[in-house]
Scaffold this motif. Structure first.
Motif, PDB file in Angstrom:
ATOM      1  N   GLY A 435       2.633 -10.031  -6.011  1.00 56.06           N
ATOM      2  CA  GLY A 435       3.015  -9.326  -7.239  1.00 56.06           C
ATOM      3  C   GLY A 435       2.344  -7.975  -7.420  1.00 56.06           C
ATOM      4  N   ILE A 436       1.674  -7.454  -6.395  1.00 55.95           N
ATOM      5  CA  ILE A 436       0.984  -6.161  -6.538  1.00 55.95           C
ATOM      6  C   ILE A 436       1.636  -5.123  -5.620  1.00 55.95           C
ATOM      7  CG2 ILE A 436      -1.231  -4.953  -6.471  1.00 55.95           C
ATOM      8  CD1 ILE A 436      -1.354  -7.215  -8.415  1.00 55.95           C
ATOM      9  N   PHE A 437       2.070  -4.023  -6.233  1.00 54.31           N
ATOM     10  CA  PHE A 437       2.747  -2.947  -5.507  1.00 54.31           C
ATOM     11  C   PHE A 437       1.989  -1.638  -5.768  1.00 54.31           C
ATOM     12  CE2 PHE A 437       5.569  -6.359  -6.414  1.00 54.31           C
ATOM     13  CZ  PHE A 437       6.368  -6.480  -5.300  1.00 54.31           C
ATOM     14  N   ALA A 438       2.194  -0.662  -4.902  1.00 53.73           N
ATOM     15  CA  ALA A 438       1.494   0.620  -5.103  1.00 53.73           C
ATOM     16  C   ALA A 438       2.417   1.774  -4.734  1.00 53.73           C
ATOM     17  CB  ALA A 438       0.218   0.678  -4.267  1.00 53.73           C
ATOM     18  N   ALA A 439       2.232   2.889  -5.441  1.00 54.19           N
ATOM     19  CA  ALA A 439       3.048   4.089  -5.180  1.00 54.19           C
ATOM     20  C   ALA A 439       2.228   5.342  -5.454  1.00 54.19           C
ATOM     21  CB  ALA A 439       4.293   4.077  -6.071  1.00 54.19           C
ATOM     22  N   GLY A 440       2.530   6.403  -4.700  1.00 55.72           N
ATOM     23  CA  GLY A 440       1.892   7.700  -4.939  1.00 55.72           C
ATOM     24  C   GLY A 440       0.602   7.868  -4.166  1.00 55.72           C
ATOM     25  N   VAL A 441      -0.265   8.679  -4.734  1.00 55.35           N
ATOM     26  CA  VAL A 441      -1.504   9.038  -4.032  1.00 55.35           C
ATOM     27  C   VAL A 441      -2.351   7.813  -3.678  1.00 55.35           C
ATOM     28  CG1 VAL A 441      -3.763  10.090  -4.530  1.00 55.35           C
ATOM     29  CG2 VAL A 441      -1.697  11.435  -4.727  1.00 55.35           C
ATOM     30  N   ILE A 442      -2.255   6.766  -4.466  1.00 54.83           N
ATOM     31  CA  ILE A 442      -3.061   5.562  -4.212  1.00 54.83           C
ATOM     32  C   ILE A 442      -2.669   4.891  -2.888  1.00 54.83           C
ATOM     33  CG2 ILE A 442      -1.587   3.928  -5.487  1.00 54.83           C
ATOM     34  CD1 ILE A 442      -4.184   2.656  -6.609  1.00 54.83           C
ATOM     35  N   MET A 443      -1.472   5.192  -2.369  1.00 52.96           N
ATOM     36  CA  MET A 443      -1.093   4.638  -1.057  1.00 52.96           C
ATOM     37  C   MET A 443      -0.690   5.751  -0.067  1.00 52.96           C
ATOM     38  SD  MET A 443       2.290   5.318  -1.434  1.00 52.96           S
ATOM     39  CE  MET A 443       2.986   4.615   0.042  1.00 52.96           C
ATOM     40  N   ALA A 444      -0.793   7.005  -0.478  1.00 47.88           N
ATOM     41  CA  ALA A 444      -0.339   8.113   0.370  1.00 47.88           C
ATOM     42  C   ALA A 444      -0.998   8.141   1.757  1.00 47.88           C
ATOM     43  CB  ALA A 444      -0.556   9.454  -0.351  1.00 47.88           C
ATOM     44  N   PRO A 445      -2.288   7.746   1.888  1.00 49.72           N
ATOM     45  CA  PRO A 445      -2.886   7.802   3.234  1.00 49.72           C
ATOM     46  C   PRO A 445      -2.216   6.869   4.254  1.00 49.72           C
ATOM     47  CG  PRO A 445      -4.592   7.713   1.559  1.00 49.72           C
ATOM     48  CD  PRO A 445      -3.293   7.424   0.864  1.00 49.72           C
ATOM     49  N   ASN A 446      -1.338   5.971   3.832  1.00 48.43           N
ATOM     50  CA  ASN A 446      -0.547   5.220   4.814  1.00 48.43           C
ATOM     51  C   ASN A 446       0.325   6.165   5.629  1.00 48.43           C
ATOM     52  OD1 ASN A 446      -0.579   2.049   4.249  1.00 48.43           O
ATOM     53  ND2 ASN A 446      -0.779   3.101   2.280  1.00 48.43           N
ATOM     54  N   VAL A 447       0.752   7.250   4.979  1.00 48.83           N
ATOM     55  CA  VAL A 447       1.659   8.205   5.616  1.00 48.83           C
ATOM     56  C   VAL A 447       0.903   9.424   6.117  1.00 48.83           C
ATOM     57  CG1 VAL A 447       3.665   9.687   5.248  1.00 48.83           C
ATOM     58  CG2 VAL A 447       3.539   7.475   4.111  1.00 48.83           C
ATOM     59  N   ILE A 448      -0.045   9.876   5.318  1.00 46.37           N
ATOM     60  CA  ILE A 448      -0.775  11.089   5.688  1.00 46.37           C
ATOM     61  C   ILE A 448      -2.270  10.784   5.586  1.00 46.37           C
ATOM     62  CG2 ILE A 448      -0.289  12.115   3.386  1.00 46.37           C
ATOM     63  CD1 ILE A 448      -0.175  14.849   5.096  1.00 46.37           C
ATOM     64  N   GLY A 449      -2.772  10.117   6.634  1.00 45.91           N
ATOM     65  CA  GLY A 449      -4.162   9.645   6.647  1.00 45.91           C
ATOM     66  C   GLY A 449      -5.151  10.774   6.826  1.00 45.91           C
ATOM     67  N   ARG A 450      -4.639  11.921   7.227  1.00 51.47           N
ATOM     68  CA  ARG A 450      -5.504  13.084   7.426  1.00 51.47           C
ATOM     69  C   ARG A 450      -4.629  14.335   7.338  1.00 51.47           C
ATOM     70  NH1 ARG A 450      -8.959  12.778  12.653  1.00 51.47           N
ATOM     71  NH2 ARG A 450      -7.015  13.271  13.647  1.00 51.47           N
ATOM     72  N   GLY A 451      -5.229  15.465   6.981  1.00 50.80           N
ATOM     73  CA  GLY A 451      -4.502  16.725   7.004  1.00 50.80           C
ATOM     74  C   GLY A 451      -3.647  16.948   5.758  1.00 50.80           C
ATOM     75  N   TYR A 452      -2.805  17.953   5.853  1.00 54.87           N
ATOM     76  CA  TYR A 452      -2.063  18.418   4.674  1.00 54.87           C
ATOM     77  C   TYR A 452      -0.686  18.895   5.085  1.00 54.87           C
ATOM     78  CZ  TYR A 452      -0.703  21.824   1.090  1.00 54.87           C
ATOM     79  OH  TYR A 452      -0.016  22.538   0.155  1.00 54.87           O
ATOM     80  N   LEU A 453       0.318  18.474   4.348  1.00 51.49           N
ATOM     81  CA  LEU A 453       1.681  18.934   4.578  1.00 51.49           C
ATOM     82  C   LEU A 453       2.271  19.281   3.210  1.00 51.49           C
ATOM     83  CD1 LEU A 453       3.477  19.243   7.087  1.00 51.49           C
ATOM     84  CD2 LEU A 453       4.412  16.984   6.611  1.00 51.49           C
ATOM     85  N   ALA A 454       2.521  20.569   2.992  1.00 50.31           N
ATOM     86  CA  ALA A 454       2.950  21.017   1.662  1.00 50.31           C
ATOM     87  C   ALA A 454       4.168  20.228   1.193  1.00 50.31           C
ATOM     88  CB  ALA A 454       3.281  22.504   1.707  1.00 50.31           C
ATOM     89  N   GLY A 455       4.118  19.756  -0.038  1.00 53.97           N
ATOM     90  CA  GLY A 455       5.266  19.097  -0.653  1.00 53.97           C
ATOM     91  C   GLY A 455       5.411  17.615  -0.354  1.00 53.97           C
TER      92      GLY A 455
END
Ligand SMILES: Cc1cc2nc3c(=O)[nH]c(=O)nc-3n(C[C@H](O)[C@H](O)[C@H](O)COP(=O)(O)OP(=O)(O)OC[C@H]3O[C@@H](n4cnc5c(N)ncnc54)[C@H](O)[C@@H]3O)c2cc1C
Length: 478
Positions: A435-455
């Motif tokens: 029953g626990i889900f996450a969205a946004g910056v709290i899970m963003a490092p799954n996709v972008i664990g390092r570095g920066y991509l504008a937008g």
């Protein structure tokens, strides 16, 4: 795996939301930024009753999204809002390049795939996009711009959420989560009137990173934490992130990393937003408090040039540096929102900045003498100077001389909770936490664990907010 931890002891003054709301709440969304709004709307549209808890007061609602302006989307051809073509392989290879492979391919592919339809979904929910061909925007085949900026996006989504019947509570900080041991999860919320424990069919954590939590930052980053400003909301304290990690959620990303840019050192501690960013560091030279250059200012002159300076400046003594230029260079970049500090000579400028005049004079003199100016300005570089300036090495010679004080501005931290492609939070054994889900910056490092991509941050918030809301509603129904 058993997920158990104990709430922090604190005096509790009992407070109750209206009984009918508590009883009928299928999905609790924690947060009030873009990810939370998309989750709340998506869950409501999926038929769930939704309670959204935003710790900020109404006037400061919307987290960092209100400072944003564009987001990155995959598309196979031009649309009214975005030019050219930016297909799934393009997005994937950009992500791979900036993260050095620190990304979950399955989660990233879900993001990329669903980004194609997110403009349409946001439009249906009241967000307006700027016309890519109206002549007001730079050419962009990778990002679409919100008409009226992030503030307009936030206002539109709040309006839609309220119209659909999402129960929105401001000044409501969730400070504790309980997983319910196989029963319904619950959250403990602190409001202006007191505290209350609320149970729900599912919880979506969309409460951002911990960039506004000085104590946690100091723990992970040391004294540097006291030298930086937070560019966005003061409400990103990471309370829910920490709670989930304590309950056994698998961490992802790096607590010691964050996205930082160069900002004017006179910026407010929080919420300075986009206007405090400094644009011209690559044009002149940048020195520390001792008047010494410490990096190749010409190493990055592309559109993301400000993002290399956050880390560099944070490492300087007192976290402070100075961008130095003359009256010719000054015409080549957008000025700061704060006035430049000016003087008739380099020595006088040093005095105004609190730098030893001889040190700055020597730095600027050595730099000017090392310039080799063949070809166009982008090719001008220094020779025999350490560190070199590899591009745009224009002399600092024509008074008045100018400077901006520079500090690192933290956009968001890069520690999160691991999720699967359905936005379900995973424990350390890789099992979804019920029953626990996450969205946004709290899970963003799954996709972008390092570095920066504008937008990409706003894309992650919108896409995974939408997914998390849908999945949470389905879970609550079960
Ligand atoms: C100046 C600036 C410019 C930016 N520009 C762009 C851009 O152009 N494009 C882009 O893609 N990204 C941009 N970003 C990043 C982007 O805005 C964020 O990554 C995105 O908004 C994050 O959304 P979020 O909802 O996950 O988190 P946040 O926006 O951080 O929102 C978190 C929300 O949760 C609430 N909250 C926190 N803790 C609790 C709690 N315990 N209980 C209840 N509520 C809580 C907060 O009040 C807040 O509303 C920018 C950021 C900044 C600071």
């Amino acid at each position: 795996m058993v997920h158990k931890a104990h709430p922090p002891a604190r005096p509790v003054r009992a407070f109750r939301f209206d009984e009918h709301i508590v009883r009928r709440c299928d999905v609790v969304v924690v947060g009030g930024g873009a990810a939370a709004l998309c989750a709340a709307i998506s869950a409501r549209r999926s038929g769930a009753s939704v309670l959204m808890l935003e710790s900020a007061p109404k006037a400061l609602r919307g987290g960092n999204a209100r400072h944003s302006r564009n987001f990155r989307i995959m598309h196979d051809g031009p649309t009214p809002f975005i030019q050219g073509r930016y297909d799934a392989d393009d997005v994937r290879s950009d992500l791979r390049r900036v993260t050095g492979g620190r990304m979950d391919d399955v989660v990233a592919d879900r993001l990329i795939g669903e980004s194609a339809g997110i403009v349409g979904w946001l439009s249906e929910n009241g967000v307006r996009f700027q016309d890519a061909g109206d002549g007001n925007l730079p050419y962009s085949r990778k990002t679409a711009f919100f008409h009226g900026g992030g503030k307009a996006l936030v206002n539109a989504l709040y309006e839609t959420a309220a119209r659909l019947g999402v129960d929105i509570r401001y000044d409501s900080e969730v400070y504790w989560l309980d997983l319910g041991e196989g029963l319904a999860p619950s959250v403990t919320v602190r409001c202006l009137d007191g505290e209350q424990v609320l149970s729900a069919g599912a919880v979506v954590a969309a409460s951002g990173g911990f960039q506004a939590n000085g104590d946690w930052l100091r723990e992970c980053w040391g004294a540097v934490a006291d030298q930086i400003v937070t560019r966005g909301t003061p409400h990103a304290t990471g309370t829910v992130l920490k709670g989930l990690l304590d309950l056994g959620a698998a961490p992802v990303g790096d607590a010691g990393c964050g996205h930082m840019v160069a900002v004017d050192a006179r910026s407010p501690r929080f919420d300075g937003g986009i206007v405090t960013r400094l644009d011209g560091l690559a044009q002149g030279v940048v020195v520390d408090r001792d008047g010494r250059r410490f990096a190749d200012e010409g190493s990055d002159i592309g559109p993301t040039r400000f993002s290399v300076w956050g880390d560099r400046v944070a490492r300087c003594a007192e976290g402070l540096a100075f961008s130095i230029f003359d009256s010719v260079i000054e015409r080549r970049f957008r000025p700061s929102i704060f006035p430049a500090i000016r003087a008739g000579s380099v020595g006088e400028l040093a005095v105004a900045l609190g730098i030893a005049p001889k040190a700055l004079e020597q730095t600027v003199g050595a730099y000017n003498a090392a310039i080799r100016s063949g070809g166009g300005l982008p090719d001008w570089r220094t020779e025999g100077l350490d560190p070199p300036k590899s591009r745009q090495a224009a002399p600092i010679a024509v008074p008045p001389f100018g400077a901006y004080p520079v500090r690192a501005g933290l956009t968001s931290t890069q520690l999160g909770v691991r999720v699967d492609e359905r936005a379900r939070v995973l424990d350390r054994c890789g099992i979804p936490m019920d029953g626990i889900f996450a969205a946004g910056v709290i899970m963003a490092p799954n996709v972008i664990g390092r570095g920066y991509l504008a937008g990409i941050a706003m894309t992650i918030g919108a896409v995974f907010g939408r997914i998390a809301g849908r999945e949470a509603a389905a879970h609550a129904r079960r």
